[in-house]
Design an enzyme around this catalytic site. Structure first.
Site, PDB file in Angstrom:
ATOM      1  N   ASP A  78      -7.460  13.218  -4.665  1.00  0.00           N
ATOM      2  CA  ASP A  78      -6.869  11.923  -5.168  1.00  0.00           C
ATOM      3  C   ASP A  78      -5.677  12.697  -6.184  1.00  0.00           C
ATOM      4  OD1 ASP A  78      -5.750   9.786  -6.428  1.00  0.00           O
ATOM      5  OD2 ASP A  78      -7.507   9.227  -7.260  1.00  0.00           O
ATOM      6  N   PHE A  79      -4.256  12.326  -5.778  1.00  0.00           N
ATOM      7  CA  PHE A  79      -3.288  13.029  -6.620  1.00  0.00           C
ATOM      8  C   PHE A  79      -3.040  12.307  -8.078  1.00  0.00           C
ATOM      9  CE2 PHE A  79      -0.229  10.666  -3.503  1.00  0.00           C
ATOM     10  CZ  PHE A  79      -0.379   9.616  -4.384  1.00  0.00           C
ATOM     11  N   HIS A 133       8.284   7.050  -4.894  1.00  0.00           N
ATOM     12  CA  HIS A 133       8.890   5.570  -4.863  1.00  0.00           C
ATOM     13  C   HIS A 133       7.972   4.705  -4.441  1.00  0.00           C
ATOM     14  CE1 HIS A 133       9.731   5.536  -0.197  1.00  0.00           C
ATOM     15  NE2 HIS A 133       8.476   6.018  -0.518  1.00  0.00           N
TER      16      HIS A 133
END
Length: 338
Positions: free
Chosen positions: A229-230, A248
């Protein structure tokens, strides 16, 4: 008293803009029915296409007639339709085919929230969770069909972008690249193929990594996948970190969490490459500004300009060192640790 009459051309212009969604509907219909695949041998009439496609010939004619006004297909004098360069990209077997990308971009999980854009503007947040019961990516995680459409479509959209990205940035001869949130690995695969001295790590959710595209003979021994999980962490010690079409999707606060994680993981002299559209000032037509509304409607994300990136980087301990435009709609925004 004479009442001033509106300019009829402006009335028509606004009316056509109000009905612009019908162009998307027509394009989706052409992609879904596979019209382009049946025109590879040359022009055919809607009557000739109707049987193989399982559609109504008169209705198909009206759809193709509208698309031809935008350069997608062309109608001949005898009523047959032929492929144009844009329509060629709707072929399922075309190099860099956009067929799945068009289907993904016109899916109801984008279309429906866009219809609630006024509510989004009033509330300052997407209506996606209200409509689907979960935020966008959580919805994909629990809806396999939607997830497949999204990831297949993104791979389609990214095919041309990946080549343009690699052409715009000179990667080093040696080192390790981490593609953060890299999906099925299309960009990392192209980076490694073009730079034989590099190794790579594809980092994404485990369910996404299952269908990665790195396992090819040319890349044997030069890649690995790592689930995670970044928002929590990213693999440490690499030379280059890639974030393509990631920032974005998220708010500034969420982007800072991602960027700070990358900054903490970077080795001395490491580089961060953010591959996104960069919104330019002015009133010219802009794909970045169109995409910006899609991000706002479905994800609470946004497209950003140069100063937006500069500010985010500074708050994360990074410095914007350059922006490399590409031949696609994207740019490579380069950052270094400070």
């Amino acid at each position: 008293m004479n009442t001033p009459q509106p300019d009829s051309s402006l009335v028509t212009q606004l009316s056509e803009q109000a009905l612009a969604y019908l162009h998307s509907a027509a394009l989706r219909t052409a992609a879904r029915t596979g019209v382009a695949d049946h025109l590879t041998g040359g022009p055919r009439t809607p009557e000739q296409l109707a049987g193989p496609l399982g559609v109504s010939a008169p209705h198909l004619r009206r759809v193709l007639r509208l698309l031809a006004t935008r350069g997608i297909f062309r109608e001949d004098a005898d009523g047959a339709f032929r492929l144009t360069p844009a329509a060629e990209l709707l072929r399922s077997d075309a190099p860099s085919s956009m067929r799945q990308g068009v289907i993904m971009l016109t899916e109801e999980f984008f279309w429906t929230p866009a219809g609630r854009l006024e509510d989004t503007v009033r509330a300052g947040r997407t209506t996606f969770e209200e409509l689907y019961g979960a935020p966008y990516f959580d919805h994909l995680a629990r809806t396999p069909d939607a997830a497949e459409t999204f990831h297949t479509g993104m791979a389609s959209v990214s095919e041309g972008d990946d080549a343009a990205t690699c052409a715009a940035y000179d990667f080093p001869g040696t080192g390790t690249v981490v593609d953060v949130g890299g999906g099925r690995g299309g960009l990392l695969r192209r980076v490694l193929l073009g730079n034989p001295g590099l190794t790579g790590i594809l980092y994404d959710r485990a369910d996404v990594l299952r269908d990665h595209s790195l396992d090819i003979p040319e890349l044997a021994g030069r890649w690995s996948t790592e689930p995670g999980d970044f928002f929590s962490s990213v693999p440490a010690g690499a030379d280059i970190y890639l974030l393509k079409r990631i920032l974005h999707d998220w708010t500034d606060a969420e982007c800072l969490a991602i960027l700070r994680g990358c900054r903490a993981a970077m080795k001395e002299g490491g580089t961060l490459l953010v591959v996104d559209t960069v919104v330019a000032p002015g009133n010219e037509p802009s794909y970045a500004k169109v995409l910006d509304l899609l991000m706002m409607a479905s994800l609470n994300g946004r497209e950003r300009g140069e100063e937006d990136f500069r500010k985010l980087f500074a708050e994360a301990g990074l410095e914007l060192t350059g922006i490399r435009p590409t031949d696609s709609s994207l740019s490579v925004v380069v950052a270094a640790a400070v």
